[in-house]
Motif scaffolding. Structure first.
Motif, PDB file in Angstrom:
ATOM      1  N   GLN A   4       0.855  -1.197   0.000  1.00 41.49           N
ATOM      2  CA  GLN A   4       0.000   0.000   0.000  1.00 41.49           C
ATOM      3  C   GLN A   4       0.888   1.242   0.000  1.00 41.49           C
ATOM      4  O   GLN A   4       1.487   1.594   1.013  1.00 41.49           O
ATOM      5  CB  GLN A   4      -0.919  -0.004   1.217  1.00 41.49           C
ATOM      6  N   VAL A   5       0.973   1.908  -1.148  1.00 45.30           N
ATOM      7  CA  VAL A   5       1.934   2.999  -1.310  1.00 45.30           C
ATOM      8  C   VAL A   5       1.569   4.225  -0.487  1.00 45.30           C
ATOM      9  O   VAL A   5       2.416   5.099  -0.266  1.00 45.30           O
ATOM     10  CB  VAL A   5       2.064   3.384  -2.801  1.00 45.30           C
ATOM     11  N   ASP A   6       0.323   4.341  -0.039  1.00 49.47           N
ATOM     12  CA  ASP A   6      -0.093   5.534   0.693  1.00 49.47           C
ATOM     13  C   ASP A   6      -0.025   5.347   2.206  1.00 49.47           C
ATOM     14  O   ASP A   6      -0.495   6.192   2.961  1.00 49.47           O
ATOM     15  CB  ASP A   6      -1.512   5.945   0.288  1.00 49.47           C
ATOM     16  N   LEU A   7       0.563   4.256   2.670  1.00 54.57           N
ATOM     17  CA  LEU A   7       0.657   3.990   4.099  1.00 54.57           C
ATOM     18  C   LEU A   7       2.102   3.984   4.556  1.00 54.57           C
ATOM     19  O   LEU A   7       3.007   3.616   3.798  1.00 54.57           O
ATOM     20  CB  LEU A   7       0.033   2.630   4.438  1.00 54.57           C
ATOM     21  N   ARG A   8       2.306   4.381   5.801  1.00 53.09           N
ATOM     22  CA  ARG A   8       3.624   4.265   6.401  1.00 53.09           C
ATOM     23  C   ARG A   8       3.857   2.818   6.819  1.00 53.09           C
ATOM     24  O   ARG A   8       2.963   2.171   7.375  1.00 53.09           O
ATOM     25  CB  ARG A   8       3.722   5.169   7.636  1.00 53.09           C
ATOM     26  N   GLN A   9       5.031   2.292   6.520  1.00 57.81           N
ATOM     27  CA  GLN A   9       5.343   0.916   6.866  1.00 57.81           C
ATOM     28  C   GLN A   9       5.581   0.776   8.369  1.00 57.81           C
ATOM     29  O   GLN A   9       6.279   1.596   8.970  1.00 57.81           O
ATOM     30  CB  GLN A   9       6.571   0.444   6.088  1.00 57.81           C
ATOM     31  N   VAL A  10       5.001  -0.255   8.937  1.00 55.76           N
ATOM     32  CA  VAL A  10       5.167  -0.552  10.357  1.00 55.76           C
ATOM     33  C   VAL A  10       5.816  -1.924  10.467  1.00 55.76           C
ATOM     34  O   VAL A  10       5.226  -2.939  10.071  1.00 55.76           O
ATOM     35  CB  VAL A  10       3.815  -0.538  11.106  1.00 55.76           C
ATOM     36  N   ALA A  11       7.014  -1.971  10.990  1.00 55.00           N
ATOM     37  CA  ALA A  11       7.755  -3.223  11.116  1.00 55.00           C
ATOM     38  C   ALA A  11       7.613  -3.779  12.527  1.00 55.00           C
ATOM     39  O   ALA A  11       7.438  -3.016  13.481  1.00 55.00           O
ATOM     40  CB  ALA A  11       9.234  -2.992  10.798  1.00 55.00           C
ATOM     41  N   PRO A  12       7.689  -5.099  12.682  1.00 55.13           N
ATOM     42  CA  PRO A  12       7.624  -5.679  14.026  1.00 55.13           C
ATOM     43  C   PRO A  12       8.658  -5.087  14.975  1.00 55.13           C
ATOM     44  O   PRO A  12       8.386  -4.937  16.168  1.00 55.13           O
ATOM     45  CB  PRO A  12       7.881  -7.171  13.768  1.00 55.13           C
ATOM     46  N   GLU A  13       9.822  -4.732  14.448  1.00 60.09           N
ATOM     47  CA  GLU A  13      10.874  -4.175  15.302  1.00 60.09           C
ATOM     48  C   GLU A  13      10.450  -2.865  15.958  1.00 60.09           C
ATOM     49  O   GLU A  13      10.944  -2.512  17.040  1.00 60.09           O
ATOM     50  CB  GLU A  13      12.152  -3.946  14.486  1.00 60.09           C
ATOM     51  N   SER A  14       9.555  -2.129  15.297  1.00 55.37           N
ATOM     52  CA  SER A  14       9.090  -0.855  15.855  1.00 55.37           C
ATOM     53  C   SER A  14       8.011  -1.045  16.905  1.00 55.37           C
ATOM     54  O   SER A  14       7.565  -0.070  17.512  1.00 55.37           O
ATOM     55  CB  SER A  14       8.560   0.046  14.737  1.00 55.37           C
ATOM     56  N   LEU A  15       7.585  -2.285  17.120  1.00 58.90           N
ATOM     57  CA  LEU A  15       6.508  -2.580  18.063  1.00 58.90           C
ATOM     58  C   LEU A  15       7.025  -3.335  19.281  1.00 58.90           C
ATOM     59  O   LEU A  15       6.279  -4.017  19.967  1.00 58.90           O
ATOM     60  CB  LEU A  15       5.414  -3.400  17.365  1.00 58.90           C
ATOM     61  N   MET A  16       8.315  -3.213  19.532  1.00 59.30           N
ATOM     62  CA  MET A  16       8.909  -3.856  20.705  1.00 59.30           C
ATOM     63  C   MET A  16       8.651  -3.009  21.958  1.00 59.30           C
ATOM     64  O   MET A  16       8.576  -1.792  21.857  1.00 59.30           O
ATOM     65  CB  MET A  16      10.414  -4.040  20.490  1.00 59.30           C
ATOM     66  N   PRO A  17       8.487  -3.621  23.123  1.00 56.46           N
ATOM     67  CA  PRO A  17       8.573  -5.054  23.389  1.00 56.46           C
ATOM     68  C   PRO A  17       7.297  -5.836  23.114  1.00 56.46           C
ATOM     69  O   PRO A  17       7.292  -7.070  23.155  1.00 56.46           O
ATOM     70  CB  PRO A  17       8.910  -5.097  24.874  1.00 56.46           C
ATOM     71  N   TYR A  18       6.194  -5.149  22.852  1.00 54.26           N
ATOM     72  CA  TYR A  18       4.926  -5.808  22.599  1.00 54.26           C
ATOM     73  C   TYR A  18       4.102  -4.899  21.699  1.00 54.26           C
ATOM     74  O   TYR A  18       4.094  -3.676  21.910  1.00 54.26           O
ATOM     75  CB  TYR A  18       4.175  -6.051  23.921  1.00 54.26           C
ATOM     76  N   PRO A  19       3.480  -5.457  20.642  1.00 55.00           N
ATOM     77  CA  PRO A  19       3.332  -6.864  20.273  1.00 55.00           C
ATOM     78  C   PRO A  19       4.388  -7.385  19.302  1.00 55.00           C
ATOM     79  O   PRO A  19       4.193  -8.444  18.697  1.00 55.00           O
ATOM     80  CB  PRO A  19       1.964  -6.869  19.595  1.00 55.00           C
ATOM     81  N   GLY A  20       5.490  -6.671  19.126  1.00 56.38           N
ATOM     82  CA  GLY A  20       6.480  -6.999  18.114  1.00 56.38           C
ATOM     83  C   GLY A  20       6.838  -8.457  17.975  1.00 56.38           C
ATOM     84  O   GLY A  20       6.763  -9.029  16.875  1.00 56.38           O
ATOM     85  N   PRO A  21       7.223  -9.159  19.079  1.00 58.96           N
ATOM     86  CA  PRO A  21       7.628 -10.561  18.933  1.00 58.96           C
ATOM     87  C   PRO A  21       6.521 -11.486  18.437  1.00 58.96           C
ATOM     88  O   PRO A  21       6.798 -12.591  17.963  1.00 58.96           O
ATOM     89  CB  PRO A  21       8.051 -10.951  20.358  1.00 58.96           C
ATOM     90  N   PHE A  22       5.263 -11.025  18.539  1.00 64.57           N
ATOM     91  CA  PHE A  22       4.134 -11.885  18.187  1.00 64.57           C
ATOM     92  C   PHE A  22       3.559 -11.585  16.807  1.00 64.57           C
ATOM     93  O   PHE A  22       2.567 -12.196  16.404  1.00 64.57           O
ATOM     94  CB  PHE A  22       3.049 -11.770  19.261  1.00 64.57           C
ATOM     95  N   VAL A  23       4.158 -10.658  16.084  1.00 63.38           N
ATOM     96  CA  VAL A  23       3.696 -10.369  14.721  1.00 63.38           C
ATOM     97  C   VAL A  23       4.823 -10.601  13.720  1.00 63.38           C
ATOM     98  O   VAL A  23       4.736 -10.171  12.581  1.00 63.38           O
ATOM     99  CB  VAL A  23       3.141  -8.933  14.615  1.00 63.38           C
ATOM    100  N   GLU A  24       5.863 -11.280  14.155  1.00 67.20           N
ATOM    101  CA  GLU A  24       6.950 -11.662  13.262  1.00 67.20           C
ATOM    102  C   GLU A  24       6.578 -12.936  12.512  1.00 67.20           C
ATOM    103  O   GLU A  24       5.614 -13.627  12.849  1.00 67.20           O
ATOM    104  CB  GLU A  24       8.241 -11.884  14.051  1.00 67.20           C
ATOM    105  N   GLY A  25       7.401 -13.279  11.507  1.00 70.50           N
ATOM    106  CA  GLY A  25       7.118 -14.454  10.698  1.00 70.50           C
ATOM    107  C   GLY A  25       7.176 -15.753  11.465  1.00 70.50           C
ATOM    108  O   GLY A  25       6.585 -16.765  11.052  1.00 70.50           O
ATOM    109  N   SER A  26       7.849 -15.765  12.621  1.00 73.96           N
ATOM    110  CA  SER A  26       7.973 -16.995  13.407  1.00 73.96           C
ATOM    111  C   SER A  26       6.725 -17.329  14.202  1.00 73.96           C
ATOM    112  O   SER A  26       6.664 -18.387  14.858  1.00 73.96           O
ATOM    113  CB  SER A  26       9.158 -16.870  14.372  1.00 73.96           C
ATOM    114  N   VAL A  27       5.717 -16.470  14.181  1.00 75.90           N
ATOM    115  CA  VAL A  27       4.558 -16.654  15.052  1.00 75.90           C
ATOM    116  C   VAL A  27       3.830 -17.957  14.751  1.00 75.90           C
ATOM    117  O   VAL A  27       3.282 -18.597  15.662  1.00 75.90           O
ATOM    118  CB  VAL A  27       3.585 -15.447  14.936  1.00 75.90           C
ATOM    119  N   VAL A  28       3.820 -18.413  13.495  1.00 74.16           N
ATOM    120  CA  VAL A  28       3.072 -19.618  13.145  1.00 74.16           C
ATOM    121  C   VAL A  28       3.665 -20.851  13.812  1.00 74.16           C
ATOM    122  O   VAL A  28       2.962 -21.611  14.492  1.00 74.16           O
ATOM    123  CB  VAL A  28       3.030 -19.793  11.615  1.00 74.16           C
ATOM    124  N   TRP A  29       4.973 -21.066  13.643  1.00 77.73           N
ATOM    125  CA  TRP A  29       5.554 -22.275  14.240  1.00 77.73           C
ATOM    126  C   TRP A  29       5.624 -22.173  15.757  1.00 77.73           C
ATOM    127  O   TRP A  29       5.498 -23.182  16.462  1.00 77.73           O
ATOM    128  CB  TRP A  29       6.922 -22.590  13.636  1.00 77.73           C
TER     129      TRP A  29
END
Length: 440
Positions: free
Chosen positions: A328-353
């Protein structure tokens, strides 16, 4: 003057640059209380994404009376809106009746109840205004959708500030609403305006952080620890600071934000933390106020496994939503790293396994093993499929939201309904006609 002039003025990424000057302008707050009801006390059933944590059985009072009683001493309280949601269609009207019975014990509160009858009128009005395509995002079927209904009612009433309070909260500070307004509209040192802020929850002794040793089976899922760490900002200056978390039962949102950014109706739970992410995508922040709080008295969860299932749906969906937002070109990107300490670790790609592994380890712990095995075997896969199928829906809805709110702002047809100038004959809708005494 309407809070929303046109969708162009609230184009994504420019929200805060176009806010109205608000310093020194008194606000008119509206308290919104979502309340959730069910048929009888029972264990949660089903494997879908939407289940309420602890709905109140309709034959009980639950926590709502104490919440309303605490509001009676709040200074400056004008309008209270109760949004009634039920777990089953069969009890929708009974739940609304139950809330009205409870509300009758508090004649001093200027309150209105929004239930299935009002929702029917709201949906018909949306169809008339050519917004039938977003009806499924404005329902009483999920936490986010219920909060959006509250925002729409607030817009219809022309409310400057929405203050969300959950029905299991108790307010002990008479200046609760005054504190809710403190800082709103002020500009931070980085040039952003505070248009939304969250307080925090405490127990009756004032504690807001609960640090416990995580059991071995949660070694990959330290959710409580991460959330507690995020709340550490409460004790650090400045008083009002940008946050990665929010608490929906103590949350204030100004009209210039709530008329532009809605809640996500497709997130299973944690819609308040998700709202932080939505606001960040649009160039802003939700702030945490270290001097604004409520007492939280939630009933015990009927099933820890059911709550975990909802969290799996929630975090897998959140991960895919963040990934989809990159297109979405009109949105600011939000990375999991910017959401530390929570909810960052739970929205990373590893959450499924990690979710699957945690479900298996919890099954070995001996509590609700069957439920956790079902989550490991089917639930994680279902969450992945749900996230894949729905992760783009919020963005289409969000682009319609400012236009919808613009049309609904102080809408005469709905405002007269919500304020009681025009009434709905609920007996005609529900079939519960009043008893006519026999002629003598």
């Amino acid at each position: 003057m309407r809070a929303v002039r046109s969708v162009e003025r609230y184009h994504c990424g420019r929200l805060y640059a176009l806010c109205l000057e608000m310093e020194g302008v008194p606000l008119e707050p509206c308290v919104i209380i979502p309340t959730f009801w069910t048929r009888k006390r029972s264990r949660p059933a089903g494997e879908g994404p939407f289940q309420y944590d602890h709905p109140t059985p309709i034959d009980e009072d639950g926590t709502l009376p104490e919440c309303l009683r605490s509001l009676e001493s709040v200074e400056g309280l004008e309008r209270v809106v109760l949004i009634v949601a039920a777990t089953h269609e069969s009890v929708e009207y009974a739940a609304e009746d139950r809330v009205r019975e409870i509300l009758a014990d508090f004649p001093g509160l200027d309150a209105l109840v929004v239930g299935p009858a009002e929702m029917g009128s709201l949906h018909r009005r949306m169809e008339q205004l050519e917004f039938a395509d977003v009806l499924d995002a404005v329902t009483l079927g999920s936490y986010g959708a219920v909060r959006n209904v509250g925002l729409m009612v607030a817009a219809t009433l022309g409310c400057d500030l929405v203050v969300f309070v959950d029905d299991d909260q108790v307010i002990t500070d008479p200046s609760f609403l005054a504190r809710a307004q403190e800082g709103i509209g002020e500009q931070t040192g980085k040039g952003k305006r505070v248009l939304a802020k969250s307080g925090y929850y405490t127990d009756e002794e004032g504690r807001y952080q609960f640090v416990t040793d995580a059991p071995w089976y949660d070694m990959l899922w330290r959710q409580d620890e991460a959330f507690t760490e995020a709340l550490g900002a409460v004790a650090r200056p400045p008083r009002i600071t940008p946050s990665t978390v929010a608490m929906g039962g103590c949350l204030a949102i100004h009209k210039d934000l709530y008329a532009s950014v809605p809640f996500d109706p497709w997130v299973a739970r944690g819609e308040d933390v998700d709202y932080v992410i939505n606001v960040r995508m649009h160039g802003g922040d939700v702030f945490l106020d270290g001097e604004w709080s409520v007492i939280h008295q939630p009933p015990k969860l009927p099933s820890e496994a059911a709550a975990f299932r909802q969290d799996v749906f929630r975090f897998v969906y959140e991960h895919r939503k963040l990934e989809f937002s990159k297109s979405q070109v009109d949105l600011r990107q939000v990375a999991p790293e910017s959401l530390m300490p929570y909810p960052g670790p739970f929205v990373e790609g590893s959450v499924v396994w990690r979710a699957r592994a945690t479900a298996l380890m919890r099954a070995l712990a001996g509590k609700e093993p069957g439920e956790y095995l079902r989550i490991a075997r089917r639930g994680v896969k279902q969450a992945n499929e749900y996230a894949r199928d729905n992760c783009e829906r919020y963005f289409a809805f969000q682009r319609r939201w400012p236009m919808l709110m613009d049309r609904l702002w102080e809408d005469v047809a709905l405002k007269t309904l919500f304020t009681g100038e025009r009434r709905i004959d609920r007996s005609a809708i529900t079939g519960r006609f009043p008893v006519v005494p026999p002629e003598r």
